[in-house]
Design a protein around this motif. Structure first.
Motif, PDB file in Angstrom:
ATOM      1  N   GLY A  90       0.792  -1.266   0.014  1.00  0.00           N
ATOM      2  CA  GLY A  90      -0.099  -0.312  -0.093  1.00  0.00           C
ATOM      3  C   GLY A  90       0.940   0.987   0.168  1.00  0.00           C
ATOM      4  O   GLY A  90       0.187   2.299   0.051  1.00  0.00           O
ATOM      5  N   GLY A  91       2.243   1.173  -0.174  1.00  0.00           N
ATOM      6  CA  GLY A  91       3.012   2.248   0.142  1.00  0.00           C
ATOM      7  C   GLY A  91       3.131   2.859  -1.368  1.00  0.00           C
ATOM      8  O   GLY A  91       2.633   2.160  -2.285  1.00  0.00           O
ATOM      9  N   SER A  92       3.693   4.016  -1.544  1.00  0.00           N
ATOM     10  CA  SER A  92       3.693   4.766  -2.801  1.00  0.00           C
ATOM     11  C   SER A  92       4.553   3.917  -3.772  1.00  0.00           C
ATOM     12  O   SER A  92       4.131   4.032  -5.161  1.00  0.00           O
ATOM     13  N   CYS A  93       5.419   3.156  -3.387  1.00  0.00           N
ATOM     14  CA  CYS A  93       6.183   2.143  -4.574  1.00  0.00           C
ATOM     15  C   CYS A  93       5.738   0.912  -4.788  1.00  0.00           C
ATOM     16  O   CYS A  93       6.101   0.169  -5.767  1.00  0.00           O
ATOM     17  N   ASP A  94       4.407   0.612  -4.001  1.00  0.00           N
ATOM     18  CA  ASP A  94       3.745  -0.681  -4.439  1.00  0.00           C
ATOM     19  C   ASP A  94       2.811  -0.675  -5.451  1.00  0.00           C
ATOM     20  O   ASP A  94       1.636  -0.632  -5.378  1.00  0.00           O
ATOM     21  N   VAL A  95       3.313  -0.487  -6.649  1.00  0.00           N
ATOM     22  CA  VAL A  95       2.507  -0.079  -7.652  1.00  0.00           C
ATOM     23  C   VAL A  95       3.159  -1.240  -9.054  1.00  0.00           C
ATOM     24  O   VAL A  95       4.127  -1.657  -9.115  1.00  0.00           O
ATOM     25  N   GLY A  96       2.071  -1.326  -9.723  1.00  0.00           N
ATOM     26  CA  GLY A  96       2.566  -1.947 -11.270  1.00  0.00           C
ATOM     27  C   GLY A  96       1.867  -3.463 -11.263  1.00  0.00           C
ATOM     28  O   GLY A  96       1.780  -4.194 -12.414  1.00  0.00           O
ATOM     29  N   MET A  97       2.069  -4.254 -10.255  1.00  0.00           N
ATOM     30  CA  MET A  97       1.664  -5.486 -10.500  1.00  0.00           C
ATOM     31  C   MET A  97       1.279  -6.077  -9.101  1.00  0.00           C
ATOM     32  O   MET A  97       1.105  -5.386  -7.889  1.00  0.00           O
ATOM     33  N   ALA A 284       3.275  -8.132   1.972  1.00  0.00           N
ATOM     34  CA  ALA A 284       3.481  -7.178   2.991  1.00  0.00           C
ATOM     35  C   ALA A 284       4.588  -6.410   3.029  1.00  0.00           C
ATOM     36  O   ALA A 284       4.330  -5.149   3.206  1.00  0.00           O
ATOM     37  N   LYS A 285       5.732  -6.804   2.776  1.00  0.00           N
ATOM     38  CA  LYS A 285       6.785  -5.997   2.728  1.00  0.00           C
ATOM     39  C   LYS A 285       7.777  -6.694   1.555  1.00  0.00           C
ATOM     40  O   LYS A 285       8.033  -7.917   1.636  1.00  0.00           O
ATOM     41  N   THR A 286       8.046  -5.684   0.742  1.00  0.00           N
ATOM     42  CA  THR A 286       9.144  -5.892  -0.302  1.00  0.00           C
ATOM     43  C   THR A 286      10.148  -4.890  -0.245  1.00  0.00           C
ATOM     44  O   THR A 286      10.018  -4.190   0.315  1.00  0.00           O
ATOM     45  N   VAL A 287      11.207  -5.393  -1.240  1.00  0.00           N
ATOM     46  CA  VAL A 287      12.351  -4.185  -1.132  1.00  0.00           C
ATOM     47  C   VAL A 287      12.718  -4.293  -2.857  1.00  0.00           C
ATOM     48  O   VAL A 287      12.684  -5.114  -3.564  1.00  0.00           O
ATOM     49  N   LEU A 288      12.882  -2.998  -3.168  1.00  0.00           N
ATOM     50  CA  LEU A 288      13.636  -2.752  -4.451  1.00  0.00           C
ATOM     51  C   LEU A 288      15.221  -2.722  -4.312  1.00  0.00           C
ATOM     52  O   LEU A 288      15.717  -1.887  -3.467  1.00  0.00           O
TER      53      LEU A 288
END
Length: 896
Positions: A90-97, A284-288
């Protein structure tokens, strides 16, 4: 739709490098977007923050946060190392897929993502293993260091890697593999849209990769090259499966590959892959992650994440630009008192600024010159001019035409576009008129003024650092005092027989503007191109008129446009006009009227400004692609203002000052030229008519295919003719049209000069006449004269080019003036001048410049029998900087 600011999810310029006391190693790098993400580091001992070596616009110092590079040194061992951004669900970078179901509007807004950044690679021989540029992983715990081990792929969702072979490869946990050179399900390299020719061009790849699109640029032995831009676009809006999304890969803003990818969260299988709740738990938690398995001198800068699908023109428009989010926000300390003092009361009493009456303030306010919509047109420009004495503007523009003449002119070419020149214009711009054949429309007719008042002088002041006032030189040709006062050389006069180089561009303008000037404007040449094949220009009583030939350079940004004039002081002036690209005319009359033609890619509009009165002349709504454009001398069409627009359909003359300001098609492109990149264009010849009926008769076009490293072709196209185009060479180094002064002053076809490579790598110059064949087609006659270029002095010289918007074609620039032909071999830094006398080429000058030649042009000298050659060259010490070289060449003038 949302604007760029709203769609920006993360933006990193690594600006902490400007502060030696910054605690970026422990606190991370700050996100300049409103979401305040952080880049953190694992393996800090080999990671540095250094001043950027890229060509990304630095922005004005003190106004924007400057860009810096994340720099990796050679790893000591197999310890974890990398840069990472934590991404919460749900964060700003959690987009696209991996968002669903499809019918949820909240989820739908998260199904698009664009990730882009610049990265620098070392020399190819230093890379023996894969470099993982970027990877997204599921984070199972608090220890994130293990995720920074390149071989740890158990929790990976997708990754983008650089292969030792020079290709990019995108891989997913679902088994999808997309290679940058294979194209995938989509492939689009041909023709190019407006921004397809407005971006980085072939850039540094031309000399390194004679092969395939989709290959990276490695660092060179001389320290140049190495910088690449990559953009990944994800969208899952149109897929039926939660685990599917469309992935597109762009390099330097051009799409190279696309496919439908399957991305599976680790640990999920079967029905769980269709359950959005289960996917939410797994994600729930990912990293780039960035820079896994690095090598020495691997660099990253200008990292952007968007919550939208960026189009090619949008990516290219901002490829080198800094975003408004990088602007430094100044804090205001306000004392609040119980009783307001007089100053506070005065501030509260100020009325808000009126809208529509004044153009916006200088760059920095966030609005460009085009912010207000067009207002009611107050008076017809033609009617106003007729009320004044016609002698006040006796320059290159023709006198007002009669109604019969206007009808004849509008009937020259039938394009099927309604003109609407006499239609009333409402307070808002009318919708573009639909067009099926040429794809152009216009917002309002020319020769009428907008209700906008001129910009205040302060808004048009130059943003360049002040330079000492040079001493004015007395004009040797006894020009008027008015002209001498207006034209002040920024450098001392050139000594005849020698050349003079200016100070570096970075000392004349800001370093970011200097780098942009060297890189050059998009889809056109720096100085505009050769003019030597046209009829002689119409002279007025202005002494400078005959010295036209070296165009000014316009460099555009998101909020401003820089116009650089090499022979003025100060040499540069900044205008508050945000655009994707611009070209500028000569001075068209005694008042010094100059017309700036700007393209706005986002709005698909072309707008022409008159710079001395600071007014909008005309707007043109673009509904087609644009591959090349340039300003043409007035004798090319009716002795009026002419801009050349080349589209996939063909070439169009656009006369913004005409009462019917619609582009007129002058030649058709045809299938032979449809997929080829135009690198140079000029027109020549004359139909023998005078005044507004004058026309050029032939166009010379230099083209290459979409791939770099391919031979350059030379084509002749009849202008306003019915014959077909003619390919005169399929492997030429350079070419130009040429009209010696012995030619008749009425209707004529010019001569053509070509530079061709011999078997032993020598270069030969050839002069041939253009002829009309019995069937009416264009043809090329027998060679009149030829001469070899002596290269012994530069035999071992191979100067490396900088990053150029138009690439490094052609290898030889040829420019002509009267009987003078000047050829410059760009990589050799060699200039050779010939005089065409008695039907033969006679070499009269040869000069080794010791600089790579970016562009070259020629114009009349200040005295009879002299010509001035102006060259833009790179600086020896800094490939992002340049100098202007001016050389006077003497030749035999025509007898009076």
């Amino acid at each position: 739709g949302r604007d760029d600011d709203a769609n920006l999810s993360a933006y990193f310029r690594m600006s902490e490098g400007a502060d030696e006391d910054s605690a970026w190693r422990t606190e991370g790098l700050a996100d300049l977007s409103k979401y305040q993400n952080k880049i953190k580091f694992i393996g800090q001992d080999i990671i540095k923050i250094q001043e950027t070596t890229s060509n990304v616009d630095e922005g004005d110092a003190g106004k924007y946060k400057l860009p810096f590079d994340i720099v990796f040194e050679d790893p000591h061992d197999d310890s974890p190392v990398g840069a990472l951004i934590e991404v919460a669900r749900g964060g700003s970078c959690d987009v696209g897929m991996l968002h669903g179901p499809i019918q949820s509007p909240v989820r739908d807004s998260r199904k698009r993502c664009t990730l882009e950044f610049w990265y620098h690679l070392p020399q190819a021989e230093d890379v023996q293993e894969e470099i993982i540029l970027c990877r997204r992983c599921v984070a199972g715990g608090d220890d994130l260091s293990k995720l920074c081990v390149a071989s740890h792929r158990e929790s990976a969702l997708w990754e983008l890697v650089v292969l030792p072979t020079g290709e990019l490869e995108f891989r997913t946990s679902g088994g999808t593999i997309l290679n940058s050179t294979e194209g995938g399900e989509e492939k689009d390299f041909g023709g190019g849209d407006m921004m397809g020719d407005f971006g980085g061009g072939d850039d540094e790849t031309i000399s390194e990769h004679p092969g395939t699109p989709g290959e990276v640029v490695w660092d060179r032995a001389d320290g140049s090259g190495g910088w690449n831009h990559v953009c990944l676009i994800f969208t899952s809006r149109y897929q039926e499966e939660l685990t599917e999304c469309t992935v597109s890969l762009m390099m330097k803003g051009s799409r190279v590959a696309s496919t439908t990818a399957r991305i599976v969260p680790p640990g999920l299988e079967g029905e769980a892959l269709d359950d959005s709740d289960e996917i939410d738990k797994a994600m729930a938690k990912t990293v780039l992650l960035f820079g896994l398995n690095p090598v020495g001198n691997l660099r990253f800068t200008e990292l952007r994440i968007w919550s939208c699908e960026r189009k090619e023109d949008e990516v290219k428009r901002l490829l080198y630009e800094c975003l408004p989010a990088a602007e430094i926000k100044k804090k205001l300390n306000v004392r609040i008192k119980k009783k307001a003092d007089d100053k506070v009361s005065a501030l509260k009493a100020l009325a808000p600024p009126k809208r529509g009456k004044r153009l916006p303030p200088p760059p920095g306010s966030g609005n460009g010159l085009l912010a207000p919509s067009p207002r009611d047109i107050s008076r017809n420009r033609r009617e106003r001019d007729e009320e004044e004495e016609q002698v006040t503007r006796p320059g290159l523009l023709p006198p007002p035409r009669s109604k019969d003449s206007q009808k004849r002119a509008s009937a020259d070419v039938t394009t099927g576009v309604a003109t609407g020149a006499s239609a009333a214009v409402s307070s808002t711009a009318p919708k573009p008129i639909p067009q099926q054949d040429i794809g152009f429309g216009f917002a309002f007719p020319a020769f009428q003024e907008s209700a906008m008042d001129p910009v205040s002088d302060s808004a048009w002041d130059s943003f360049f650092p002040p330079e000492p006032e040079p001493k004015k030189q007395r004009a040797k040709n006894k020009t008027s005092q008015r002209s001498a006062d207006r034209v002040v050389a920024s450098n001392p006069p050139v000594e005849r027989g020698y050349y003079k180089a200016s100070m570096p561009l970075s000392r004349q303008v800001r370093s970011s503007a200097a780098a942009a000037l060297v890189r050059g404007p998009p889809a056109t040449r720096h100085f505009g191109g050769n003019r030597g094949g046209l009829a002689r220009g119409v002279r007025s009583d202005r002494s400078e008129t005959s010295r036209f030939g070296v165009g000014n350079i316009a460099i555009c940004g998101a909020e401003k446009t820089v116009v650089y004039k090499h022979d003025r002081s100060p040499p540069g002036k900044t205008y508050p006009i945000g655009a994707s690209g611009a070209i500028i005319s000569d001075e068209m009359d005694n008042e010094g009227s100059e017309y700036l033609c700007c393209f706005l890619a986002k709005d698909k509009r072309m707008v022409v400004f008159e710079l001395t009165t600071k007014t909008v002349v005309v707007e043109l709504q673009m509904t087609t692609k644009l591959n090349y454009w340039r300003y043409l001398p007035p004798q090319a069409h009716g002795h009026t203002l002419v801009f050349m627009l080349i589209t996939p359909v063909g070439g169009f003359h656009w006369m913004p000052l005409d009462e019917s300001p619609r582009p007129r098609q002058v030649w058709k492109r045809g299938p032979d030229l449809s997929s080829k990149k135009i690198v140079a264009y000029e027109e020549g010849g004359s139909n023998g008519m005078a005044g507004f009926e004058a026309r050029s008769t032939v166009a010379l076009i230099l083209v290459s295919t979409a791939s770099s490293g391919t031979p350059l072709e030379a084509w002749l196209m009849p202008v306003y003719g019915n014959s077909r185009g003619l390919c005169v060479s399929n492997n030429v180094l350079g070419a130009a049209l040429f009209r010696p002064y012995q030619m008749a002053s009425d209707a004529f076809l010019p001569l053509m000069v070509t530079a061709d490579k011999m078997i032993d790598k020598d270069i030969i110059m050839e002069v041939q006449p253009l002829i009309e064949l019995p069937n009416g087609d264009l043809g090329v006659g027998e060679i009149l004269s030829c001469a070899g270029i002596e290269q012994n002095l530069v035999k071992k010289v191979d100067l490396q080019p900088p990053t150029l918007a138009m690439g490094t074609w052609p290898e030889v620039f040829i420019c002509c003036y009267e009987n003078l032909i000047v050829a410059t071999i760009r990589r050799k830094g060699l200039l050779v001048a010939y005089e065409f006398k008695n039907g033969d080429l006679k070499q009269i000058c040869q000069e080794v410049l010791h600089h790579y030649i970016v562009d070259c042009a020629i114009r009349a000298g200040t005295e009879r029998g002299e010509a001035e050659v102006v060259l833009l060259v790179t600086d020896k010490d800094n490939p992002r900087d340049g100098r202007v070289i001016s050389m006077i060449i003497q030749y035999t003038p025509p007898s009076r």
